[in-house]
Write a protein that holds these residues in place. Structure first.
Motif, PDB file in Angstrom:
ATOM      1  N   THR A   1      43.748  49.432  36.615  1.00 22.13           N
ATOM      2  CA  THR A   1      43.596  48.081  37.161  1.00 22.13           C
ATOM      3  C   THR A   1      44.960  47.411  37.114  1.00 22.13           C
ATOM      4  OG1 THR A   1      42.208  46.090  37.074  1.00 22.13           O
ATOM      5  CG2 THR A   1      43.005  46.947  34.976  1.00 22.13           C
ATOM      6  N   GLY A   2      45.206  46.475  38.027  1.00 22.11           N
ATOM      7  CA  GLY A   2      46.543  45.906  38.109  1.00 22.11           C
ATOM      8  C   GLY A   2      46.581  44.454  38.546  1.00 22.11           C
TER       9      GLY A   2
ATOM     10  N   ILE B   1      45.058  40.202  41.995  1.00 14.79           N
ATOM     11  CA  ILE B   1      44.462  41.288  41.220  1.00 14.79           C
ATOM     12  C   ILE B   1      44.226  42.454  42.183  1.00 14.79           C
ATOM     13  CG2 ILE B   1      43.469  39.893  39.387  1.00 14.79           C
ATOM     14  CD1 ILE B   1      40.809  39.962  40.908  1.00 14.79           C
ATOM     15  N   CYS B   2      44.507  43.665  41.721  1.00 15.79           N
ATOM     16  CA  CYS B   2      44.520  44.801  42.653  1.00 15.79           C
ATOM     17  C   CYS B   2      44.325  46.106  41.884  1.00 15.79           C
ATOM     18  CB  CYS B   2      45.845  44.837  43.417  1.00 15.79           C
ATOM     19  SG  CYS B   2      47.294  44.882  42.329  1.00 15.79           S
ATOM     20  N   THR B   3      44.307  47.205  42.642  1.00 21.96           N
ATOM     21  CA  THR B   3      44.378  48.568  42.095  1.00 21.96           C
ATOM     22  C   THR B   3      43.283  48.839  41.055  1.00 21.96           C
ATOM     23  OG1 THR B   3      46.779  48.168  42.225  1.00 21.96           O
ATOM     24  CG2 THR B   3      46.095  50.325  41.479  1.00 21.96           C
ATOM     25  N   LEU B   4      42.091  48.301  41.288  1.00 20.26           N
ATOM     26  CA  LEU B   4      40.971  48.573  40.393  1.00 20.26           C
ATOM     27  C   LEU B   4      40.264  49.850  40.841  1.00 20.26           C
ATOM     28  CD1 LEU B   4      38.962  47.840  38.148  1.00 20.26           C
ATOM     29  CD2 LEU B   4      37.757  46.412  39.805  1.00 20.26           C
ATOM     30  N   PHE B   5      40.275  50.850  39.977  1.00 15.96           N
ATOM     31  CA  PHE B   5      39.575  52.101  40.281  1.00 15.96           C
ATOM     32  C   PHE B   5      39.080  52.717  38.999  1.00 15.96           C
ATOM     33  CE2 PHE B   5      39.115  56.617  41.201  1.00 15.96           C
ATOM     34  CZ  PHE B   5      38.402  56.578  42.391  1.00 15.96           C
ATOM     35  N   LEU B   6      37.816  53.122  39.030  1.00 19.04           N
ATOM     36  CA  LEU B   6      37.190  53.788  37.891  1.00 19.04           C
ATOM     37  C   LEU B   6      36.654  55.129  38.361  1.00 19.04           C
ATOM     38  CD1 LEU B   6      36.316  53.500  34.915  1.00 19.04           C
ATOM     39  CD2 LEU B   6      34.205  52.425  35.738  1.00 19.04           C
ATOM     40  N   ARG B   7      36.991  56.178  37.641  1.00 19.19           N
ATOM     41  CA  ARG B   7      36.554  57.515  38.049  1.00 19.19           C
ATOM     42  C   ARG B   7      35.025  57.586  38.028  1.00 19.19           C
ATOM     43  NH1 ARG B   7      40.500  62.057  35.663  1.00 19.19           N
ATOM     44  NH2 ARG B   7      39.653  63.115  37.498  1.00 19.19           N
ATOM     45  N   GLU B   8      34.487  58.362  38.967  1.00 17.19           N
ATOM     46  CA  GLU B   8      33.053  58.321  39.252  1.00 17.19           C
ATOM     47  C   GLU B   8      32.178  58.584  38.031  1.00 17.19           C
ATOM     48  OE1 GLU B   8      29.924  60.047  42.593  1.00 17.19           O
ATOM     49  OE2 GLU B   8      32.033  60.664  42.626  1.00 17.19           O
ATOM     50  N   GLU B   9      32.578  59.527  37.193  1.00 15.56           N
ATOM     51  CA  GLU B   9      31.730  59.885  36.059  1.00 15.56           C
ATOM     52  C   GLU B   9      31.648  58.776  35.009  1.00 15.56           C
ATOM     53  OE1 GLU B   9      35.734  62.105  35.449  1.00 15.56           O
ATOM     54  OE2 GLU B   9      34.437  61.439  37.095  1.00 15.56           O
ATOM     55  N   HIS B  10      32.493  57.749  35.146  1.00 15.95           N
ATOM     56  CA  HIS B  10      32.491  56.640  34.183  1.00 15.95           C
ATOM     57  C   HIS B  10      31.938  55.348  34.795  1.00 15.95           C
ATOM     58  CE1 HIS B  10      34.746  58.758  31.020  1.00 15.95           C
ATOM     59  NE2 HIS B  10      35.341  59.376  32.028  1.00 15.95           N
ATOM     60  N   ARG B  11      31.402  55.427  35.998  1.00 19.33           N
ATOM     61  CA  ARG B  11      30.867  54.228  36.657  1.00 19.33           C
ATOM     62  C   ARG B  11      29.440  53.949  36.189  1.00 19.33           C
ATOM     63  NH1 ARG B  11      32.970  55.940  42.690  1.00 19.33           N
ATOM     64  NH2 ARG B  11      35.200  55.963  42.173  1.00 19.33           N
ATOM     65  N   LYS B  12      29.344  53.604  34.954  1.00 23.53           N
ATOM     66  CA  LYS B  12      28.042  53.299  34.368  1.00 23.53           C
ATOM     67  C   LYS B  12      28.259  52.316  33.221  1.00 23.53           C
ATOM     68  CE  LYS B  12      28.464  57.545  31.653  1.00 23.53           C
ATOM     69  NZ  LYS B  12      27.894  58.871  31.350  1.00 23.53           N
ATOM     70  N   GLY B  13      27.189  51.667  32.837  1.00 25.96           N
ATOM     71  CA  GLY B  13      27.302  50.714  31.744  1.00 25.96           C
ATOM     72  C   GLY B  13      28.204  49.542  32.080  1.00 25.96           C
ATOM     73  N   LEU B  14      29.008  49.128  31.121  1.00 22.44           N
ATOM     74  CA  LEU B  14      29.824  47.917  31.253  1.00 22.44           C
ATOM     75  C   LEU B  14      31.284  48.204  31.591  1.00 22.44           C
ATOM     76  CD1 LEU B  14      28.473  45.996  28.122  1.00 22.44           C
ATOM     77  CD2 LEU B  14      27.864  45.598  30.519  1.00 22.44           C
TER      78      LEU B  14
ATOM     79  N   GLY C   1      32.991  49.252  34.324  1.00 23.92           N
ATOM     80  CA  GLY C   1      33.547  48.651  35.535  1.00 23.92           C
ATOM     81  C   GLY C   1      33.710  47.152  35.414  1.00 23.92           C
ATOM     82  N   ARG C   2      32.717  46.510  34.799  1.00 21.91           N
ATOM     83  CA  ARG C   2      32.786  45.061  34.604  1.00 21.91           C
ATOM     84  C   ARG C   2      33.964  44.706  33.685  1.00 21.91           C
ATOM     85  NH1 ARG C   2      27.392  42.272  32.479  1.00 21.91           N
ATOM     86  NH2 ARG C   2      26.605  43.759  34.041  1.00 21.91           N
TER      87      ARG C   2
ATOM     88  N   LEU D   1      31.056  40.017  27.053  1.00 29.47           N
ATOM     89  CA  LEU D   1      30.922  40.839  28.255  1.00 29.47           C
ATOM     90  C   LEU D   1      29.474  41.010  28.643  1.00 29.47           C
ATOM     91  CD1 LEU D   1      32.549  42.597  30.307  1.00 29.47           C
ATOM     92  CD2 LEU D   1      32.209  44.512  28.744  1.00 29.47           C
ATOM     93  N   SER D   2      28.606  41.095  27.631  1.00 35.64           N
ATOM     94  CA  SER D   2      27.169  41.243  27.877  1.00 35.64           C
ATOM     95  C   SER D   2      26.418  40.869  26.620  1.00 35.64           C
ATOM     96  CB  SER D   2      26.841  42.684  28.262  1.00 35.64           C
ATOM     97  OG  SER D   2      25.457  42.865  28.452  1.00 35.64           O
ATOM     98  N   SER D   3      25.202  40.354  26.793  1.00 32.12           N
ATOM     99  CA  SER D   3      24.355  40.047  25.645  1.00 32.12           C
ATOM    100  C   SER D   3      22.922  40.415  25.968  1.00 32.12           C
ATOM    101  CB  SER D   3      24.463  38.563  25.273  1.00 32.12           C
ATOM    102  OG  SER D   3      24.034  37.757  26.350  1.00 32.12           O
TER     103      SER D   3
END
Length: 344
Positions: free
Chosen positions: A75-76, A123-136, A138-139, A341-343
Motif C-alpha cells: 500500500t502506498g 493514496i495508491c498502490t493497494l494490493f493484497l495477494r489473493e490467498e490473504h483476501r479474507k478477514g480484516l 484488506g480493511r 478496526l472491528s468489534s
C-alpha cells in the motif's frame, strides 16, 4: 503476525511478483524492473527525508508475514501529485443550451481535461495477494495509511485523493478507451496504461482532444462506464466511501474510473484514532475488539492489527504484550496511535 513496514531494497522480488499479479489497470506498479527498483529507491529516500511540507515523496509500504517472511501485500501514499509529472483528469460537468425565444432548454454533460488535483496527496498502490483476501487484512491495509498520515500530517496535503480502477475486460480493454482510440489514438489500452505506469505522459498532451467532449457523442458502451469501477475495485471504493471520500465528478482519462477525495481531518479513521502511551503486560484478556496500531516513527514505521490488546479508556493507556510491542518497535511509555478496526 502481519506487520506493515516501509519497503526495502531486498523486497524487489516480492514487489515484482505483486506487480505481475495485479494485472492491467494497476498503473502504479508496472511490470518493469527499472521502474520498480526506482520506486523502491524513491520510497527509501522519502522515509529518510526531513521535510517541512509535502513534495515529491512517495511512501510505499509492504505487509510482511513475520512467521514465513512472505510479503503478502502493499500500500502506498504520494505526498503531492502532479508536481513533476502532470496529473490529468476529466472533469464531468453540465453545460446548458437555452433559447428563451424558441422555448428550448437542454442540459448536457461534458468532459473537460484538467489538472485540478495538482498538489494533493494520493493514496495508491493497494494490493493484497489473493490467498490473504479474507478477514480484516484488506480493511487494515486500506485504513492504516490514514494513521501514518495523521501522525505525520506535515508531510501531506489537506486534500487526499484516490484514483479508482475503471471498467475493463479480462484482456484489459476499456470501453471508454476504445472510443478515444477510434477517434484520437492508434494504440491499445494496455499499451497506453503501461506508458502511464512508466511515467511517460507526453502522448496525453499530444493526442488527447483539446476541447471538452460532449458525453452524448460517446458510444453507449463508453457512456455507461463513466464514473464506474472495475468489479475487483468495488470493495475498495466502499471502504473509502465509509471513510468519507466522495466523488466530485473527476474521472480517469483512459478508463473513466472515478477519483474520490476527502479532507485529511474529516476521514473517519483519523477522527476515530487515539494517541496514548504503551504499557507492557502479559496475559491480556481480549475485549472483543480488533485494534489497528502504529508507532510514531517514519523510517522505522510499524503497524499491526490484533485482538490481543487492551485499552483502558479511564486511564487512557494501551496494554500490549511483549511480542506485540516488539513487532511495533515500541517500549513501555512510547506513544502509539490506534483505532478499532472491528468489534463484536
Amino acid at each position: 503476525m502481519l506487520v506493515l513496514r516501509p519497503i526495502r531494497g531486498d523486497d524487489f522480488a516480492a514487489l515484482k511478483q505483486i506487480a505481475t499479479e495485479s494485472g492491467h489497470g494497476f498503473t502504479s506498479l508496472p511490470v518493469d524492473d527499472e521502474q520498480l527498483q526506482a520506486k523502491i529507491a524513491r520510497a527509501e529516500a522519502s522515509f529518510n527525508k526531513q521535510v517541512n511540507g509535502p513534495g515529491d515523496e512517495g511512501y510505499l509500504f509492504v505487509l510482511e508475514d513475520t512467521y514465513s517472511g512472505q510479503i503478502v501485500g502493499t500500500t502506498g501514499i504520494e505526498a503531492a501529485v502532479g508536481m513533476s509529472v502532470p496529473l490529468y483528469h476529466y472533469r464531468l460537468s453540465t453545460s446548458v443550451h437555452h433559447s428563451p425565444n424558441l422555448g428550448v432548454y437542454n442540459s448536457v454533460e461534458i468532459l473537460s481535461m484538467c489538472n485540478d488535483y495538482t498538489g494533493c496527496s494520493e493514496i495508491c498502490t493497494l494490493f493484497l495477494r489473493e490467498e490473504h483476501r479474507k478477514g480484516l487484512t484488506g480493511r487494515f491495509l486500506s485504513r492504516i495509511r490514514f494513521l501514518f498520515m495523521a501522525e505525520h500530517s506535515d508531510r501531506f496535503s489537506d486534500t487526499i485523493i484516490a484514483e479508482m480502477r475503471g471498467v475493463s475486460d479480462e484482456q484489459g480493454h476499456s470501453p471508454f478507451w476504445q472510443w478515444l482510440q477510434q477517434h484520437f489514438f492508434s494504440i491499445e489500452f494496455p499499451q497506453a496504461d503501461h506508458l502511464v505506469g512508466l511515467g511517460d505522459k507526453t502522448f496525453i498532451s499530444e493526442l488527447m482532444p483539446k476541447y471538452p467532449i460532449y458525453v452524448s457523442l460517446l458510444s453507449p458502451q463508453a457512456q455507461a462506464v463513466i464514473g464506474e469501477v472495475h468489479e475487483n475495485t468495488a470493495p475498495a471504493l466502499r471502504l473509502l466511501q465509509r471513510e468519507g471520500f466522495e466523488h466530485r465528478g473527476y474521472v480517469d482519462l483512459f478508463d473513466a474510473g472515478p477519483t474520490v477525495e476527502a479532507k485529511l481531518g474529516n476521514i473517519a479513521t483519523v477522527r476515530q484514532s487515539k494517541v496514548c502511551p504503551v504499557l507492557i503486560k502479559e496475559d491480556l484478556r481480549p475485549q472483543g475488539i480488533t485494534w489497528a496500531i502504529c508507532n510514531d516513527k517514519v523510517s522505522e514505521f510499524r503497524a499491526i492489527f490484533s485482538d490481543a490488546v487492551q485499552y483502558c479508556d479511564i486511564k487512557h493507556q494501551l496494554y500490549l504484550n511483549a511480542q506485540t510491542a516488539q513487532a511495533l518497535g515500541v517500549s513501555q511509555g512510547d506513544s502509539v496511535r490506534f483505532f478499532a478496526l472491528s468489534s463484536r
